[in-house]
Scaffold this active site. Structure first.
Site, PDB file in Angstrom:
ATOM      1  N   GLY A 411       0.747  -1.252   0.000  1.00  0.00           N
ATOM      2  CA  GLY A 411       0.000   0.000   0.000  1.00  0.00           C
ATOM      3  C   GLY A 411       0.775   1.299   0.000  1.00  0.00           C
ATOM      4  O   GLY A 411       0.182   2.368   0.127  1.00  0.00           O
ATOM      5  N   CYS A 530       9.575  -2.118  -9.974  1.00  0.00           N
ATOM      6  CA  CYS A 530      10.812  -1.729  -9.284  1.00  0.00           C
ATOM      7  C   CYS A 530      11.951  -2.559  -9.864  1.00  0.00           C
ATOM      8  O   CYS A 530      12.811  -3.049  -9.154  1.00  0.00           O
ATOM      9  CB  CYS A 530      10.693  -1.870  -7.772  1.00  0.00           C
TER      10      CYS A 530
HETATM   11  C1  SAM Z   1       5.100  -4.826  -6.521  1.00  0.00           C
HETATM   12  S1  SAM Z   1       3.913  -5.388  -5.416  1.00  0.00           S
HETATM   13  C2  SAM Z   1       2.909  -3.975  -5.219  1.00  0.00           C
HETATM   14  C3  SAM Z   1       3.487  -2.951  -4.270  1.00  0.00           C
HETATM   15  C4  SAM Z   1       2.508  -1.844  -3.954  1.00  0.00           C
HETATM   16  N1  SAM Z   1       2.015  -1.194  -5.142  1.00  0.00           N
HETATM   17  C5  SAM Z   1       3.096  -0.802  -3.047  1.00  0.00           C
HETATM   18  O1  SAM Z   1       3.473   0.296  -3.477  1.00  0.00           O
HETATM   19  O2  SAM Z   1       3.195  -1.068  -1.847  1.00  0.00           O
HETATM   20  C6  SAM Z   1       2.941  -6.400  -6.456  1.00  0.00           C
HETATM   21  C7  SAM Z   1       1.621  -6.875  -5.849  1.00  0.00           C
HETATM   22  O3  SAM Z   1       0.905  -7.544  -6.878  1.00  0.00           O
HETATM   23  C8  SAM Z   1       0.060  -8.488  -6.269  1.00  0.00           C
HETATM   24  N2  SAM Z   1      -0.416  -9.417  -7.310  1.00  0.00           N
HETATM   25  C9  SAM Z   1       0.279 -10.375  -7.951  1.00  0.00           C
HETATM   26  N3  SAM Z   1      -0.504 -11.003  -8.852  1.00  0.00           N
HETATM   27  C10 SAM Z   1      -1.715 -10.413  -8.788  1.00  0.00           C
HETATM   28  C11 SAM Z   1      -2.949 -10.626  -9.474  1.00  0.00           C
HETATM   29  N4  SAM Z   1      -3.081 -11.588 -10.399  1.00  0.00           N
HETATM   30  N5  SAM Z   1      -3.992  -9.838  -9.156  1.00  0.00           N
HETATM   31  C12 SAM Z   1      -3.875  -8.881  -8.208  1.00  0.00           C
HETATM   32  N6  SAM Z   1      -2.729  -8.649  -7.521  1.00  0.00           N
HETATM   33  C13 SAM Z   1      -1.663  -9.404  -7.807  1.00  0.00           C
HETATM   34  C14 SAM Z   1       0.945  -9.087  -5.212  1.00  0.00           C
HETATM   35  O4  SAM Z   1       0.172  -9.684  -4.207  1.00  0.00           O
HETATM   36  C15 SAM Z   1       1.729  -7.868  -4.712  1.00  0.00           C
HETATM   37  O5  SAM Z   1       1.142  -7.353  -3.555  1.00  0.00           O
END
Ligand code: SAM
Length: 593
Positions: A411, A530
């Site tokens: 988040g 990232c």
């Molecule tokens: C890079 S992290 C996001 C970090 C977040 N935006 C932040 O700034 O804190 C990627 C996220 O994508 C989610 N994710 C992966 N596959 C997904 C899917 N098919 N649908 C929704 N979320 C997904 C993961 O659970 C993870 O929390």
């Protein structure tokens, strides 16, 4: 949409924005439950039974007449293998012990053992007294067969510094350890716990400049108590050899020579990275940049802390608190951020973001840990317009807008975008991981932003097919290799395989296609990662635009400072150029037709 009233999302079919598509299983649950069950009853250390100073300052030879008498008070659980500490060992009652080992090293050695088995993270023991910390301590005690006193804050920070550094430098340390063993076989067949103790000793001597007597004595003692006297003798012999070689400046390191592959292999040892990464970076960045990047990845990471203005705090308030905690900080050029450098400046002075965690600044909602590459960059452009910014600024949230953050958890960006809406507008935070979403919503509450944010627990690919909603702005912060944040994620380089990239790219394409379905005509889609890998970044966007001619790339010029804008109009931050995490973002506009 500038400063207008809240615009409700436009609905496409039956399932609405507020109707989460619930998933049957929490994907985080298996990993969370993989830790030790912590059932054994472990007795308390008897600190008075053996004077902590006895035998300090030197390492004796076995049976030497000068050697202190064997410590009869040390009781070890016989025949315990450090490799079998879970279910069976979990029921073993650990004897009352008195011990003379360095507690933070003992905990670090066991943490390293668990990380190697994929059952722990570098920063597991992050807060004193929390349940993961308690589980870890019971695991340590069952593994070693003796009790550990409660670690104080300094011990906890030392564990993290030693574990993160040892993990980072693993390939380099192992090469040296192997070179100093009498035969390769001795290294190959070494007990896992013994190897961890040696790695810690090597890391302390070579990278932390821990005084030689402490590094040798303490690790020898740990090997003797946790394993057996012979193990301590081996540690003593190898660490002393290392000290001699270090003093003579003649550490045995591979020569950078031969064909590309051979050179990459040598560099991968010297800079402690997987060979495939070294080869890939040399190909994409050139040798000089690749070396700079690896040096950055091996340096103590900076953590940036963003003050929570939504709760009425200013950066000056945050700085006052940091000063009262004696935390060293640096003001960032971004006016809501301060930077803290993690690690040990010297043996006695530890800087750590954990001090901030332990003081409860995050829990109070005063600040959040967030890299500036994810944040906003307030400065003046040439034309005098304010607020050029980074990933969140590429989204450029405006009051009154509807925004969906498609991979939102935990988040960081959701909260920052919500803070930008000045109380007008709405953000939907979607993620497949229920546990991480819960963390997001707790943080939103803490930051007084929960009224602006609704969570959706769903797989984006299913949600996009079924929902009718469309939004002014859609952020897809996609799952990626994390190759831009290796300095902060010490173990990530060893957990990523070349094959993972292929799989990730397929997922990124699928998620991009799904996210694009949620963009209103004329709306904005921002794709970010990232990663610094072009295949996860600009190649994904090029392919996307070919598949979706209704989307046009818009330059991020004007949203972020010029130094972050690539020739193609993407946002790109580089650890070596900008001294912040590597990140990427592309801004796409959906045509109105
Ligand atoms: C890079 S992290 C996001 C970090 C977040 N935006 C932040 O700034 O804190 C990627 C996220 O994508 C989610 N994710 C992966 N596959 C997904 C899917 N098919 N649908 C929704 N979320 C997904 C993961 O659970 C993870 O929390």
């Amino acid at each position: 949409m500038e400063g207008g009233a809240l615009a409700l999302p436009h609905f496409r079919s039956r399932v609405g924005v507020g109707s989460p598509i619930l998933l049957s299983a929490d994907p985080g649950a298996a990993r969370r439950s993989s830790g030790a069950s912590g059932r054994s009853r472990v007795s308390r250390v008897n600190p008075g039974a053996y004077p902590r100073s006895a035998g300090r300052g030197r390492t004796w030879k076995r049976d030497s007449p000068e050697a202190p008498p064997r410590r009869s008070g040390i009781t070890r659980v016989p025949n315990r293998s450090p490799e079998m500490p879970t279910e069976r060992a979990g029921r073993t009652k650990v004897s009352n012990v008195n011990l003379e080992v360095s507690h933070h090293r003992a905990v670090a050695a066991v943490r390293l053992l668990r990380i190697e088995k994929g059952k722990a993270f570098v920063d597991l023991l992050n807060e004193k007294g929390n349940s993961s910390g308690e589980n870890e301590m019971s695991y340590v005690e069952r593994t070693l067969g003796f009790s550990i006193r409660c670690l104080d804050n300094r011990d906890i920070r030392l564990v993290t510094v030693i574990v993160a550094g040892t993990v980072r430098w693993k390939r380099y340390l192992d090469y040296l350890i192997m070179s100093l063993c009498s035969e390769v076989k001795v290294f190959r067949e070494m007990e896992p716990l013994l190897l961890q103790i040696l790695r810690i000793g090597f890391f302390e001597i070579l990278k932390l400049n821990v005084p030689a007597y402490a590094a040798v004595d303490e690790n020898v003692r740990l090997a003797k108590v946790a394993l057996r006297p012979g193990a301590g003798n081996l540690v003593n012999a190898i660490l002393r050899k290392l000290l001699l070689l270090k003093e003579a400046n003649s550490l045995p390191l591979p020569k950078i020579e031969g064909d590309d592959r051979a050179q990459a292999r040598a560099l991968s040892i010297i800079y402690s990275h997987p060979v495939w990464m070294v080869r890939r970076w040399i190909r994409f960045l050139g040798k000089e940049e690749a070396l700079k990047l690896m040096k950055w990845n091996n340096s103590d990471p900076h953590f940036s802390i963003r003050v929570n203005t939504a709760n009425g705090y200013t950066r000056a308030d945050l700085i006052d608190r940091l000063e009262s905690l004696q935390v060293h900080y640096e003001k960032s050029t971004m006016d809501e951020f301060v930077r803290i450098q993690e690690g040990m400046q010297n043996y006695l002075s530890l800087f750590h973001v954990q001090t901030v965690l332990q003081a409860g600044l995050l829990k109070e909602g005063m600040c959040a840990v967030q890299d500036e590459s994810a944040g906003k960059f307030p400065c003046l452009s040439d034309s005098g317009t304010s607020h050029l910014s980074l990933v969140v600024s590429v989204v450029d949230p405006q009051p009154g807008e509807t925004i969906i953050d498609c991979c939102a958890a935990p988040g960081g960006k959701t909260l920052f975008m919500a803070a930008r809406l000045s109380g007008q507008g709405k953000i939907w935070a979607l993620d497949i991981n229920k546990g991480r979403l819960r963390i997001l919503m707790e943080a939103a509450k803490l930051h007084n932003l929960d009224a602006m944010i609704s969570d959706i627990h769903a797989d984006l690919r299913l949600y996009a097919k079924e929902t009718t909603a469309t939004f002014d702005k859609v952020l897809l912060d996609a799952p990626c290799s994390g190759l831009g944040v290796l300095s902060k994620r010490a173990d990530l380089r060893w957990n990523r395989q070349f094959e993972d990239l292929e799989e990730l790219m397929c997922l990124q394409d699928e998620l991009l296609d799904s996210a694009s379905m949620l963009v209103k005509p004329g709306g904005i889609l921002v794709y970010s990662t990232c990663s610094i890998d072009p295949e996860e970044n600009k190649h994904r966007i090029t392919a996307f635009v070919q598949r979706h001619p209704d989307f046009v790339l818009q330059s991020v010029h004007g949203y972020v400072p010029a130094e972050f804008v690539t020739d193609e109009g993407f946002y790109s931050s580089s650890p070596t150029k900008h001294s912040i995490d590597g990140a990427f973002a592309a801004r796409l506009v959906r045509s109105v037709l």
